[in-house]
Design a protein around this motif. Structure first.
Motif, PDB file in Angstrom:
ATOM      1  N   GLU B 449      -1.545  -1.674  -1.468  1.00  0.00           N
ATOM      2  CA  GLU B 449      -1.374  -0.326  -2.025  1.00  0.00           C
ATOM      3  C   GLU B 449      -2.361   0.628  -1.388  1.00  0.00           C
ATOM      4  OE1 GLU B 449      -1.785  -0.267  -6.211  1.00  0.00           O
ATOM      5  OE2 GLU B 449      -0.016  -1.509  -6.588  1.00  0.00           O
ATOM      6  N   ILE B 450      -3.617   0.159  -1.242  1.00  0.00           N
ATOM      7  CA  ILE B 450      -4.652   1.012  -0.667  1.00  0.00           C
ATOM      8  C   ILE B 450      -4.297   1.342   0.778  1.00  0.00           C
ATOM      9  CG2 ILE B 450      -7.111   1.146  -0.084  1.00  0.00           C
ATOM     10  CD1 ILE B 450      -7.479  -0.946  -2.441  1.00  0.00           C
ATOM     11  N   VAL B 451      -3.899   0.298   1.516  1.00  0.00           N
ATOM     12  CA  VAL B 451      -3.512   0.496   2.911  1.00  0.00           C
ATOM     13  C   VAL B 451      -2.371   1.494   3.005  1.00  0.00           C
ATOM     14  CG1 VAL B 451      -2.559  -0.642   4.952  1.00  0.00           C
ATOM     15  CG2 VAL B 451      -4.274  -1.824   3.546  1.00  0.00           C
ATOM     16  N   THR B 452      -1.361   1.269   2.169  1.00  0.00           N
ATOM     17  CA  THR B 452      -0.189   2.146   2.184  1.00  0.00           C
ATOM     18  C   THR B 452      -0.568   3.571   1.819  1.00  0.00           C
ATOM     19  OG1 THR B 452       1.024   0.219   1.415  1.00  0.00           O
ATOM     20  CG2 THR B 452       2.204   2.308   1.391  1.00  0.00           C
ATOM     21  N   ALA B 453      -1.403   3.683   0.779  1.00  0.00           N
ATOM     22  CA  ALA B 453      -1.788   5.013   0.306  1.00  0.00           C
ATOM     23  C   ALA B 453      -2.593   5.750   1.375  1.00  0.00           C
ATOM     24  CB  ALA B 453      -2.604   4.895  -0.980  1.00  0.00           C
ATOM     25  N   SER B 454      -3.533   5.044   2.011  1.00  0.00           N
ATOM     26  CA  SER B 454      -4.345   5.736   3.009  1.00  0.00           C
ATOM     27  C   SER B 454      -3.502   6.049   4.244  1.00  0.00           C
ATOM     28  CB  SER B 454      -5.591   4.925   3.362  1.00  0.00           C
ATOM     29  OG  SER B 454      -5.213   3.748   4.037  1.00  0.00           O
ATOM     30  N   ALA B 455      -2.500   5.205   4.491  1.00  0.00           N
ATOM     31  CA  ALA B 455      -1.593   5.500   5.605  1.00  0.00           C
ATOM     32  C   ALA B 455      -0.823   6.780   5.318  1.00  0.00           C
ATOM     33  CB  ALA B 455      -0.633   4.337   5.835  1.00  0.00           C
ATOM     34  N   ALA B 456      -0.456   6.966   4.053  1.00  0.00           N
ATOM     35  CA  ALA B 456       0.292   8.170   3.670  1.00  0.00           C
ATOM     36  C   ALA B 456      -0.648   9.357   3.463  1.00  0.00           C
ATOM     37  CB  ALA B 456       1.094   7.903   2.403  1.00  0.00           C
ATOM     38  N   ARG B 457      -1.954   9.133   3.638  1.00  0.00           N
ATOM     39  CA  ARG B 457      -2.985  10.170   3.462  1.00  0.00           C
ATOM     40  C   ARG B 457      -2.887  10.861   2.115  1.00  0.00           C
ATOM     41  NH1 ARG B 457      -5.629  11.573   8.550  1.00  0.00           N
ATOM     42  NH2 ARG B 457      -4.758  10.151  10.051  1.00  0.00           N
ATOM     43  N   ALA B 458      -2.489  10.100   1.142  1.00  0.00           N
ATOM     44  CA  ALA B 458      -2.450  10.662  -0.211  1.00  0.00           C
ATOM     45  C   ALA B 458      -2.658   9.512  -1.181  1.00  0.00           C
ATOM     46  CB  ALA B 458      -1.106  11.330  -0.464  1.00  0.00           C
ATOM     47  N   PRO B 459      -3.509   9.689  -2.176  1.00  0.00           N
ATOM     48  CA  PRO B 459      -3.734   8.572  -3.114  1.00  0.00           C
ATOM     49  C   PRO B 459      -2.475   8.301  -3.922  1.00  0.00           C
ATOM     50  CG  PRO B 459      -4.827  10.563  -3.902  1.00  0.00           C
ATOM     51  CD  PRO B 459      -4.250  10.898  -2.559  1.00  0.00           C
ATOM     52  N   ARG B 460      -2.274   7.032  -4.234  1.00  0.00           N
ATOM     53  CA  ARG B 460      -1.127   6.643  -5.036  1.00  0.00           C
ATOM     54  C   ARG B 460      -1.319   7.160  -6.456  1.00  0.00           C
ATOM     55  NH1 ARG B 460      -0.474   2.755  -8.575  1.00  0.00           N
ATOM     56  NH2 ARG B 460       1.679   2.187  -9.057  1.00  0.00           N
ATOM     57  N   PRO B 461      -0.294   7.802  -7.039  1.00  0.00           N
ATOM     58  CA  PRO B 461      -0.447   8.287  -8.424  1.00  0.00           C
ATOM     59  C   PRO B 461      -0.655   7.098  -9.363  1.00  0.00           C
ATOM     60  CG  PRO B 461       1.820   8.558  -7.629  1.00  0.00           C
ATOM     61  CD  PRO B 461       1.033   8.039  -6.479  1.00  0.00           C
TER      62      PRO B 461
END
Lengths: 462, 462
Positions: B449-461
């Motif tokens: 999740e962290i990897v994905t979120a940082s890849a999307a440059r936005a924190p996961r809600p």
């Protein structure tokens, strides 16, 4: 619900042979094949120019009488594997050319080591009872040793060791450390010894059917007509007091008995109701398939022949581990076949397709010159990525498996009978073994009719 | 269609632990269990009198901190395995009584052989890197040898050989010829060495949870509430760019990722779309389960204790191969547990139930006197006949498998993560290893999740 006398799971040589036998005996039969094609671990592709490519099992050799008999039935001729010219070995960065089976030109020491090892193996093979290798006098000892251990302790020359490992473990498409010595001896013995396995002339790669394996399995399927159903992966087999019910995604077949012909790892993916006897279900967990990639390269002509080369080469450790001339009987176009097995197949299987192609062409150019770089066609078959093969070419037995579970290879489980080349005592691992296993399974179910009929003290109505 | 953050396949300790971790982290989760009960290869049955029987995994030992932590969370106490009095060895028709781990009373020669072998094995274990046993300096050599070969060449005394084979190969519920030496060393090392595996006091059979394993997995399941679905055998897992779809017979679960926790042979029965990477699918064909029957005999009281016996006995080759006191913490009623593994389990598994019971009671009477003949209750658990275990206790690696396929034990395949005790570097093969694997897999998906979120440059809600 389709109602037939017998159901056959798998449309490779074992399944088609069994079904054909049963049909010839006047029984109704349904063959359920998971793929959208027939042939199982053989797979012949016909090209627009009328030439053909065998993407899987391709060769036949002396003693393989049952596939020969099928060929005769369908009027399929055979032609000799091309062996004129020099073969090649590549070891430690050096290229050696030779003719015959043993590369004497490499070094007398290596050749002697190879020869001695083949003699040793041949001698061990002689004491294996083919129908029950687990009863060999030394069975327990051989089955707790790996093929890798035997090679390590019996072949001193490094080059000879590498060549034998490539040739023998390669046939099991796995690392030599994975294979039981007893199984390797049995499998070689079932073909007549290590000379047969490794040999080309008079060996397992002696000849090919004109038209490829498809020239045999296609007319078999045609003879069976609409008894053969494609794209029907069997998910469940239920047996009861009166018969079996076989479920694929879309079809339900009711029959008296079923013959399952798929590789053991694939058979283990079927749900059996009731659950199979412990020995059989544990056996199915224990005979894995290996990794093999077969690449067919099509050129306008077999240019290597003109250069005095047979097309055959062996290069332990190379991504193009083995090459062999794979032209049709007409010798045009030129087809060169690359066979990559076991650990190296898995390794190059991880490359992206363009990278893999590049790697293979590089290796071939080094052996056969720059002409090898520009094939007109490049056909790749990665058997380990085939869902319904689960790998190739044959399922091997790790240590301990034959002595513990061997009898379960063929023993029927109630109304379920087992075929497939792995269950054949003779030519285990070859197409011929698959044919034999299909014939044996068909006989088994027909014999049961007699038993059942005599038990009921009334003949079965024809 | 159930829509959750994560799906977990299997409701044993690995699956329940992973699901609990994810729920604690605020994620929604669904656990799909094939059976109509939880616990996986543990299975606690509560009897009408309030006592309990562990029909599967039962013990805990020092260093098994993660199962201990779970017990603490749920206020489950532990009690010591009963070891007072004399243990028994039966070899070559003779009965020997002893206390401690090594049966010195048998013969100094046998005891010396046993002691030396355990020292040797312990020494070899020390050079195994637990997180990657395939990188051990001697990995290639050990992985082409079987445990049987090692025992044959290192243990001279026949009795010591038989006892070690029973104890060590027994743990893999298979013949010693089936097990890679590297795997055996790794598995023992993952528990801290051969002393831990074989030992009772301070070893793997040191203690038990009060209430049995069910006292731990039941409250875990309760905490997960209706996230846990029984009788949902997963048949198919499809992954795409956005998530996974997991299909059981009746349910469809959509999730971001899935954690598969079932034994490898069972995992190979699931259909994966797209097909798994070759290394993982071939690995799943290569780590089979073994045969084990666990029989619990309930008597009014543990009469053997009064006779000065611990209830522990080992009799290589006997149908009642191993016995151990299995009373609850109160010591009433008397429960004696018989464990039969590998080839003998398959052998007595083929007897009809009455015959098997008779055979077992005969063997017990010989050891513990005639009182053993009349249990108030006789509870048999044949793990190899359990469809969704595929055998017991843990999947072993045959030769060559760890060095060829080891990294595939834990490497996620896209959105599919792997847990189960076999995937644990520490305490591989024990309940504690299952718990650890569940924790590790839950961490893996959360890290993604962290990897994905940082890849999307936005924190996961949240």
């Amino acid at each position: 619900m389709t109602d037939v006398d017998y159901c056959v799971v798998g449309g490779g040589f074992a399944g088609l042979t069994a079904a054909r036998r049963l049909k010839q005996a006047g029984r109704t039969v349904t063959v359920l094949e998971a793929r959208d094609r027939l042939g199982g671990r053989t797979f012949t592709e016909t090209r627009p120019d009328g030439s053909w490519i065998d993407r899987g099992g391709a060769w036949i050799g002396p003693g393989q009488d049952r596939i020969r008999a099928l060929m005769q039935d369908y009027g399929v001729a055979s032609y000799k594997q091309y062996t004129d010219g020099e073969a090649m070995m590549l070891v430690d960065g050096k290229q050696y050319r030779y003719t015959g089976t043993i590369p004497w030109s490499m070094s007398p020491w290596v050749a002697m080591n190879l020869g001695a090892a083949l003699l040793d193996l041949g001698h061990l093979c002689k004491s294996i009872p083919l129908d029950a290798p687990w009863t060999a006098e030394q069975a327990d000892r051989w089955d707790r040793l790996t093929l890798a251990h035997w090679l390590n302790t019996h072949v001193v020359s490094k080059a000879a060791h590498e060549l034998l490992e490539t040739a023998i473990a390669g046939a099991y498409t796995s690392a030599a450390s994975e294979v039981s010595l007893l199984f390797a001896l049995y499998q070689m013995a079932s073909g007549g010894g290590p000379g047969f396995v490794l040999g080309i002339e008079d060996g397992a790669q002696d000849s090919r059917p004109v038209g490829g394996m498809g020239a045999v399995y296609c007319p078999m399927a045609a003879e069976l007509g609409d008894a053969v159903m494609l794209a029907q992966p069997v998910r469940r087999i239920r047996q009861d007091a009166d018969g079996v019910t076989v479920f694929s995604g879309k079809m339900t077949v009711r029959a008296r008995r079923v013959i399952v012909t798929v590789p053991l790892a694939i058979a283990s993916q079927i749900r059996y109701e009731p659950i199979l006897p412990v020995d059989r279900s544990l056996l199915q967990q224990r005979m894995p398939s290996g990794a093999i990639i077969k690449i067919s390269l099509v050129y306008d002509e077999p240019f290597w022949r003109a250069d005095g080369l047979s097309g055959q080469s062996a290069a332990p450790g190379s991504p193009a581990t083995i090459t062999i001339d794979a032209c049709t009987d007409t010798g045009r176009p030129g087809v060169l076949c690359v066979i990559v097995e076991g650990p190296i197949a898995r390794q190059i299987g991880r490359l992206d397709p363009a990278e893999r192609r590049h790697t293979i062409l590089d290796a071939l150019a080094e052996r056969f010159g720059d002409k090898a770089r520009t094939p007109a066609d490049y056909i790749e078959q990665n058997w380990s990525a085939e869902r319904y093969s689960g790998g190739g070419m044959l399922s091997h037995a790790p240590t301990g498996v034959l002595t513990q579970f061997g009898p379960a290879l063929r023993a029927p489980c109630g109304r379920i009978h087992w075929a497939g080349t792995e269950s054949s005592a003779v030519m285990c691992g070859w197409v011929d073994g698959a044919v034999r296993s299909g014939e044996r399974a068909a006989e088994e179910v027909l014999e049961h009719e007699i038993v059942t009929a005599s038990a009921a003290r009334a003949p079965r109505p024809e």
